[in-house]
Design an enzyme around this catalytic site. Structure first.
Site, PDB file in Angstrom:
ATOM      1  N   HIS A 158     -73.621 -20.978 -18.583  1.00 45.71           N
ATOM      2  CA  HIS A 158     -73.754 -21.825 -17.394  1.00 45.71           C
ATOM      3  C   HIS A 158     -73.704 -21.073 -16.063  1.00 45.71           C
ATOM      4  O   HIS A 158     -74.483 -21.337 -15.163  1.00 45.71           O
ATOM      5  CB  HIS A 158     -72.706 -22.940 -17.395  1.00 45.71           C
ATOM      6  N   CYS A 203     -81.562 -24.468 -26.987  1.00 51.66           N
ATOM      7  CA  CYS A 203     -81.656 -23.036 -26.654  1.00 51.66           C
ATOM      8  C   CYS A 203     -82.552 -22.298 -27.639  1.00 51.66           C
ATOM      9  O   CYS A 203     -83.179 -21.306 -27.285  1.00 51.66           O
ATOM     10  CB  CYS A 203     -80.265 -22.404 -26.608  1.00 51.66           C
ATOM     11  N   SER A 244     -79.149 -30.661  -7.765  1.00 55.01           N
ATOM     12  CA  SER A 244     -79.219 -29.842  -8.973  1.00 55.01           C
ATOM     13  C   SER A 244     -77.920 -29.064  -9.099  1.00 55.01           C
ATOM     14  O   SER A 244     -77.209 -28.883  -8.121  1.00 55.01           O
ATOM     15  CB  SER A 244     -80.404 -28.889  -8.886  1.00 55.01           C
ATOM     16  N   SER A 289     -78.834 -35.763 -25.459  1.00 56.13           N
ATOM     17  CA  SER A 289     -77.755 -35.468 -24.505  1.00 56.13           C
ATOM     18  C   SER A 289     -77.607 -36.607 -23.497  1.00 56.13           C
ATOM     19  O   SER A 289     -76.495 -37.071 -23.218  1.00 56.13           O
ATOM     20  CB  SER A 289     -78.074 -34.195 -23.718  1.00 56.13           C
ATOM     21  N   GLN A 333     -74.847 -39.346 -22.106  1.00 53.54           N
ATOM     22  CA  GLN A 333     -74.448 -39.481 -20.691  1.00 53.54           C
ATOM     23  C   GLN A 333     -74.443 -40.947 -20.267  1.00 53.54           C
ATOM     24  O   GLN A 333     -73.500 -41.412 -19.624  1.00 53.54           O
ATOM     25  CB  GLN A 333     -75.406 -38.704 -19.774  1.00 53.54           C
ATOM     26  N   SER A 390     -82.952 -24.191 -10.940  1.00 57.12           N
ATOM     27  CA  SER A 390     -83.351 -25.031 -12.077  1.00 57.12           C
ATOM     28  C   SER A 390     -84.178 -26.258 -11.713  1.00 57.12           C
ATOM     29  O   SER A 390     -84.700 -26.934 -12.593  1.00 57.12           O
ATOM     30  CB  SER A 390     -82.103 -25.476 -12.843  1.00 57.12           C
ATOM     31  N   ASN A 399     -70.269 -33.135 -23.670  1.00 51.33           N
ATOM     32  CA  ASN A 399     -70.683 -31.951 -24.423  1.00 51.33           C
ATOM     33  C   ASN A 399     -70.262 -32.030 -25.879  1.00 51.33           C
ATOM     34  O   ASN A 399     -70.998 -31.644 -26.777  1.00 51.33           O
ATOM     35  CB  ASN A 399     -70.088 -30.692 -23.791  1.00 51.33           C
ATOM     36  N   LYS A 419     -74.732 -34.000 -28.823  1.00 49.48           N
ATOM     37  CA  LYS A 419     -75.002 -33.156 -27.662  1.00 49.48           C
ATOM     38  C   LYS A 419     -74.887 -31.692 -28.080  1.00 49.48           C
ATOM     39  O   LYS A 419     -75.881 -31.008 -28.260  1.00 49.48           O
ATOM     40  CB  LYS A 419     -74.056 -33.503 -26.501  1.00 49.48           C
ATOM     41  N   HIS A 429     -84.623 -27.244 -21.606  1.00 47.86           N
ATOM     42  CA  HIS A 429     -84.889 -27.773 -22.945  1.00 47.86           C
ATOM     43  C   HIS A 429     -85.983 -28.836 -22.912  1.00 47.86           C
ATOM     44  O   HIS A 429     -86.141 -29.544 -21.919  1.00 47.86           O
ATOM     45  CB  HIS A 429     -83.637 -28.455 -23.506  1.00 47.86           C
ATOM     46  N   ASP A 478     -72.659 -31.409 -14.395  1.00 43.81           N
ATOM     47  CA  ASP A 478     -73.088 -30.401 -15.365  1.00 43.81           C
ATOM     48  C   ASP A 478     -72.548 -29.062 -14.882  1.00 43.81           C
ATOM     49  O   ASP A 478     -73.101 -28.456 -13.971  1.00 43.81           O
ATOM     50  CB  ASP A 478     -74.621 -30.388 -15.456  1.00 43.81           C
ATOM     51  N   ASP A 494     -78.459 -30.018 -28.354  1.00 42.81           N
ATOM     52  CA  ASP A 494     -78.928 -29.429 -27.094  1.00 42.81           C
ATOM     53  C   ASP A 494     -78.569 -27.938 -27.042  1.00 42.81           C
ATOM     54  O   ASP A 494     -79.449 -27.075 -26.891  1.00 42.81           O
ATOM     55  CB  ASP A 494     -78.277 -30.264 -25.978  1.00 42.81           C
ATOM     56  N   ASN A 495     -77.285 -27.632 -27.221  1.00 41.42           N
ATOM     57  CA  ASN A 495     -76.854 -26.236 -27.101  1.00 41.42           C
ATOM     58  C   ASN A 495     -77.534 -25.361 -28.165  1.00 41.42           C
ATOM     59  O   ASN A 495     -77.900 -24.227 -27.893  1.00 41.42           O
ATOM     60  CB  ASN A 495     -75.328 -26.130 -27.246  1.00 41.42           C
ATOM     61  N   GLU A 544     -71.456 -32.725 -18.740  1.00 38.26           N
ATOM     62  CA  GLU A 544     -72.520 -32.362 -19.675  1.00 38.26           C
ATOM     63  C   GLU A 544     -72.236 -31.105 -20.505  1.00 38.26           C
ATOM     64  O   GLU A 544     -72.603 -31.048 -21.675  1.00 38.26           O
ATOM     65  CB  GLU A 544     -73.792 -32.149 -18.825  1.00 38.26           C
ATOM     66  N   HIS A 566     -79.210 -30.213 -13.317  1.00 35.27           N
ATOM     67  CA  HIS A 566     -80.554 -29.626 -13.184  1.00 35.27           C
ATOM     68  C   HIS A 566     -81.645 -30.682 -12.947  1.00 35.27           C
ATOM     69  O   HIS A 566     -81.910 -31.495 -13.832  1.00 35.27           O
ATOM     70  CB  HIS A 566     -80.910 -28.844 -14.451  1.00 35.27           C
TER      71      HIS A 566
HETATM   72  P1  NAI Z   1     -69.112 -21.979 -27.303  1.00 36.85           P
HETATM   73  O1  NAI Z   1     -67.721 -21.989 -26.855  1.00 36.85           O
HETATM   74  O2  NAI Z   1     -69.533 -22.774 -28.506  1.00 36.85           O
HETATM   75  O3  NAI Z   1     -69.609 -20.492 -27.567  1.00 36.85           O
HETATM   76  C1  NAI Z   1     -69.313 -19.381 -26.775  1.00 36.85           C
HETATM   77  C2  NAI Z   1     -68.982 -18.225 -27.730  1.00 36.85           C
HETATM   78  O4  NAI Z   1     -68.846 -17.024 -26.976  1.00 36.85           O
HETATM   79  C3  NAI Z   1     -67.651 -18.446 -28.462  1.00 36.85           C
HETATM   80  O5  NAI Z   1     -67.850 -18.367 -29.862  1.00 36.85           O
HETATM   81  C4  NAI Z   1     -66.761 -17.329 -27.938  1.00 36.85           C
HETATM   82  O6  NAI Z   1     -65.863 -16.849 -28.925  1.00 36.85           O
HETATM   83  C5  NAI Z   1     -67.769 -16.277 -27.525  1.00 36.85           C
HETATM   84  N1  NAI Z   1     -67.267 -15.354 -26.512  1.00 36.85           N
HETATM   85  C6  NAI Z   1     -66.446 -15.632 -25.454  1.00 36.85           C
HETATM   86  N2  NAI Z   1     -66.211 -14.533 -24.739  1.00 36.85           N
HETATM   87  C7  NAI Z   1     -66.903 -13.520 -25.342  1.00 36.85           C
HETATM   88  C8  NAI Z   1     -67.052 -12.145 -25.057  1.00 36.85           C
HETATM   89  N3  NAI Z   1     -66.433 -11.584 -24.009  1.00 36.85           N
HETATM   90  N4  NAI Z   1     -67.836 -11.413 -25.878  1.00 36.85           N
HETATM   91  C9  NAI Z   1     -68.458 -11.970 -26.944  1.00 36.85           C
HETATM   92  N5  NAI Z   1     -68.346 -13.280 -27.265  1.00 36.85           N
HETATM   93  C10 NAI Z   1     -67.578 -14.044 -26.463  1.00 36.85           C
HETATM   94  O7  NAI Z   1     -69.995 -22.434 -26.041  1.00 36.85           O
HETATM   95  P2  NAI Z   1     -71.524 -22.891 -26.053  1.00 36.85           P
HETATM   96  O8  NAI Z   1     -71.603 -24.358 -26.192  1.00 36.85           O
HETATM   97  O9  NAI Z   1     -72.273 -22.019 -26.965  1.00 36.85           O
HETATM   98  O10 NAI Z   1     -71.911 -22.588 -24.531  1.00 36.85           O
HETATM   99  C11 NAI Z   1     -71.991 -21.266 -24.021  1.00 36.85           C
HETATM  100  C12 NAI Z   1     -72.398 -21.336 -22.541  1.00 36.85           C
HETATM  101  O11 NAI Z   1     -73.703 -21.880 -22.430  1.00 36.85           O
HETATM  102  C13 NAI Z   1     -71.518 -22.240 -21.686  1.00 36.85           C
HETATM  103  O12 NAI Z   1     -71.403 -21.680 -20.408  1.00 36.85           O
HETATM  104  C14 NAI Z   1     -72.306 -23.541 -21.630  1.00 36.85           C
HETATM  105  O13 NAI Z   1     -71.931 -24.323 -20.538  1.00 36.85           O
HETATM  106  C15 NAI Z   1     -73.702 -23.015 -21.552  1.00 36.85           C
HETATM  107  N6  NAI Z   1     -74.801 -23.878 -21.976  1.00 36.85           N
HETATM  108  C16 NAI Z   1     -76.039 -23.557 -21.499  1.00 36.85           C
HETATM  109  C17 NAI Z   1     -77.138 -24.281 -21.853  1.00 36.85           C
HETATM  110  C18 NAI Z   1     -78.464 -23.940 -21.304  1.00 36.85           C
HETATM  111  O14 NAI Z   1     -79.400 -24.715 -21.450  1.00 36.85           O
HETATM  112  N7  NAI Z   1     -78.658 -22.820 -20.675  1.00 36.85           N
HETATM  113  C19 NAI Z   1     -77.046 -25.423 -22.784  1.00 36.85           C
HETATM  114  C20 NAI Z   1     -75.702 -25.650 -23.278  1.00 36.85           C
HETATM  115  C21 NAI Z   1     -74.641 -24.898 -22.887  1.00 36.85           C
END
Ligand code: NAI
Length: 469
Positions: free
Chosen positions: A339, A233, A78, A400, A404, A83, A219, A224, A392, A133, A228-229, A194, A55
Site C-alpha cells: 500500500h 494482484c 483518491s 471487494s 464495502q 492511481s 479486508n 476480499k 485490478h 483504503d 482481490d489481494n 479496504e 483509488h
Molecule cells: P499479508 O500480511 O497477507 O502479507 C504480507 C507478508 O509480508 C506477510 O506474510 C509478512 O510475513 C511478510 N513480510 C513482512 N515484512 C517482511 C519483510 N521485511 N521481508 C519479507 N517479508 C515480509 O498482507 P497482504 O494482504 O498480502 O498485503 C500486502 C500489502 O499489499 C499491504 O500493504 C496491503 O495493504 C497491500 N495491498 C495492495 C493491493 C494492490 O492492489 N496493490 C491489493 C491488496 C493489498
C-alpha cells in the site's frame, strides 16, 4: 479548503469515455448490481454523508454510483497520488454522483488538500460514514482531533514529507476553526477499511484506546483478501510491469518480497509467465508455504545481485534498502505493490547526490547508482498496479466493493460500539454467491441428511469462523 468547488478533476471532457467504461463494467460487477437492486429501494444510506478515500478508478466509480443509489451524499478523493483514472473521475464529477477531488499525478500537498475536500462539506460538516483504503481519511480525522487537543503537535518536526504536509494542512484548518475535527469525529458513525495496511492501523489505534469511531475490517472478509489481494494482484502486477517496461518475463528471475495474499498472487503470476521466482519472507509459515509451492526462499541480501525484477508485497518498511539497490544488476526493475511507498528505500535515491534520476516516461524512472549501474524504478515506489496500470479488473473489485457496501449499510443501520468488526460469514458467502452465475458455476446443494451429518445449516454458513480457506 475551498467550499465553492463541487469537483476538481484533470479533464471533465473525459466523462464520455468514463461513462462508456462504466457501462462495460456493469456486466463484470454482478455483486454491486445486485446490491443496487436489493437495497436501492430501501435507501439505507439516505440522509447520510459519505466520504471516500479510495483509488478513483472505473471500478470505484461503480462503487460510488452504488452508494449513491443507496441514498448517500458523497465526497471522494483518491488514496494514492498516481492511481486516479482521469476518465473515471470525470464521469463521476459530470453526473454529480459525488463531489470528486482526484487526478492522476497529484503532488503530496495536493493529495492532502483533496483528502480534506472530501472530508468537509460546504457547510463545514463532516461525513457520517467513511470508505477508506489505507486509512488516510481516518488518519486525517484522528490527527485533526489530536491537534485540537494539543496544538503543540503542529510545531513538531516530522520524519516524512507526507506527515509534514498533513500537519501543514491541519495547521491551516486549525487556524480557521479550532474545533472542526472534534465536531466531525463526533458525527462519524463509522469507517469501512479496504486494505491490509489500513486494517493494521485500525487495530493499532483500537489497542491504544485511541480509535474514535466503529470500524469495519472489509479486508478480512474472505471474499476480499482471498480474492482481490490474491487473484487481483495475480493479474494487475504483470499489467503494471508490462505497461511500464514491456519487459519479457519468461526466463527472468523475479524476486517477490512477502508471501502473504498479495505476494502469493504475484509469485504465481510471474511463474505463470515462465519467470523463475524467488521469495523472501520473515514468517516461517509463509516461507514454508512458498517453499512447498516450489519457490526458492532466500533473503534480499542473497537475492539482490541475482534478480532481474523485484516486487515488494510486505506492507513493511524499507524491505529493499539502498545497499540492496547498489548490488543489483544493470537495468534491474524495482517496484512495489504494497500500500505505501516506504517498502523500497526511495529516500536513499532521493537524498543521495551520487544517485541520478533520468525520467523515461511518467511513473518510469531510470536511476544511476553509486555502483555505476542503473535500475528502473516504477511509480516512484508506489503501488505499481495502480500507478503504471489500471489496478485490478472489475470482476474481483465487485467482490471487494460488495463487502464495502454491506459494511456501510451495517454501520448506517446498526448500533456499533467503537471497535473493529468483520462482516458475518453468512454475508461473506452471499458475496461469493452473487458472483457465481457470471462464471457459469453450478453449485451443489446439501440435502438435510448431509447437512445434519456435517452439523451445518442447508443454506450455510458452511464453515466455522476459524476456517482459513
Ligand atoms: P499479508 O500480511 O497477507 O502479507 C504480507 C507478508 O509480508 C506477510 O506474510 C509478512 O510475513 C511478510 N513480510 C513482512 N515484512 C517482511 C519483510 N521485511 N521481508 C519479507 N517479508 C515480509 O498482507 P497482504 O494482504 O498480502 O498485503 C500486502 C500489502 O499489499 C499491504 O500493504 C496491503 O495493504 C497491500 N495491498 C495492495 C493491493 C494492490 O492492489 N496493490 C491489493 C491488496 C493489498
Amino acid at each position: 479548503y475551498d467550499a465553492s468547488l463541487s469537483y476538481k478533476v484533470a479533464d471533465i471532457e473525459l466523462a464520455d469515455f468514463g461513462d462508456k467504461e462504466m457501462q462495460l463494467a456493469e456486466n463484470e460487477m454482478p455483486g454491486l448490481m445486485a446490491v443496487r437492486e436489493k437495497y436501492g429501494p430501501k435507501q439505507p444510506l439516505k440522509g447520510l454523508r459519505v466520504t471516500g478515500s479510495l483509488h478513483m478508478t472505473i471500478q470505484t466509480a461503480m462503487l460510488i454510483d452504488t452508494l449513491k443509489i443507496l441514498g448517500a451524499d458523497i465526497r471522494w478523493a483518491s488514496c494514492n497520488i498516481f492511481s486516479t483514472q482521469d476518465h473515471a473521475a470525470a464521469a463521476i464529477a459530470r453526473k454529480g454522483s459525488a463531489a470528486v477531488f482526484a487526478w492522476k499525478g497529484e503532488n503530496l500537498e495536493e493529495y492532502w488538500w483533496c483528502t480534506e475536500q472530501a472530508l468537509v462539506w460546504p457547510d463545514g460538516s463532516g461525513p457520517h460514514l467513511i470508505v477508506d483504503d489505507g486509512g488516510d481519511a481516518t488518519l486525517f480525522v484522528h490527527q485533526g482531533v489530536a491537534v485540537e487537543k494539543d496544538p503543540s503537535l503542529l510545531e513538531k518536526a516530522y520524519d516524512s514529507a507526507d506527515e509534514q504536509l498533513l500537519m501543514a494542512r491541519l495547521k491551516s484548518s486549525f487556524e480557521n476553526d479550532s474545533g472542526r475535527w472534534t465536531r466531525i469525529a463526533e458525527s462519524v458513525k463509522g469507517v469501512s477499511e479496504e486494505t491490509t495496511t489500513g486494517v493494521h492501523r485500525l487495530y493499532h489505534l483500537s489497542q491504544k484506546g485511541e480509535l474514535l469511531f466503529p470500524a469495519f475490517n472489509v479486508n478480512d472478509s474472505v471474499t476480499k483478501s482471498k480474492f482481490d489481494n490474491l487473484y487481483g494482484c495475480r493479474e494487475s502486477l504483470a499489467d503494471g510491469i508490462k505497461r511500464a517496461t514491456d519487459i519479457m518475463m519468461a526466463g527472468k528471475i523475479v524476486v517477490v518480497c512477502g508471501y502473504g495474499d498479495v505476494g502469493k498472487g504475484c509469485a504465481h503470476s510471474m511463474r505463470g509467465y515462465g519467470a523463475r521466482v524467488l521469495v523472501t519472507e520473515v514468517d516461517p509459515i509463509c516461507a514454508l508455504q512458498a517453499a512447498m509451492e516450489g519457490f526458492e526462499v532466500t533473503t534480499m541480501e542473497d537475492a539482490a545481485s541475482v534478480g532481474d525484477v523485484f516486487v515488494t508485497a510486505t506492507g513493511c518498511y524499507k524491505v529493499i534498502t539502498g545497499a540492496h539497490m547498489e548490488q543489483m544488476k544493470n537495468e534491474a526493475i524495482v517496484c512495489n505493490i504494497g500500500h505505501f511507498d516506504n517498502e523500497i528505500a526511495m529516500d536513499y535515491l532521493d537524498n543521495n547526490p551520487k544517485c541520478k534520476k533520468t525520467a523515461i516516461k511518467p511513473q518510469v524512472d531510470m536511476w544511476t547508482l553509486e555502483s555505476g549501474r542503473t535500475i528502473i524504478v516504477l511509480a516512484e515506489g508506489r503501488l505499481v498496479n495502480l500507478g503504471c496500470a489500471t489496478g485490478h479488473p472489475s470482476f474481483v473489485m465487485s467482490n471487494s466493493f460488495t463487502n464495502q457496501c454491506l459494511a456501510q449499510i451495517e454501520l448506517a443501520t446498526g448500533d456499533y460500539k467503537t471497535d473493529v468488526y468483520t462482516l458475518p460469514k453468512k454475508l461473506d458467502e452471499e458475496v461469493a454467491r452473487l458472483h457465481l452465475a457470471r462464471l457459469g458455476v453450478k453449485l451443489s446443494k446439501l440435502n438435510q441428511v448431509q447437512a445434519d451429518y456435517l452439523g451445518v445449516p442447508v443454506d450455510g454458513p458452511f464453515k466455522p469462523d476459524h476456517y482459513r480457506y
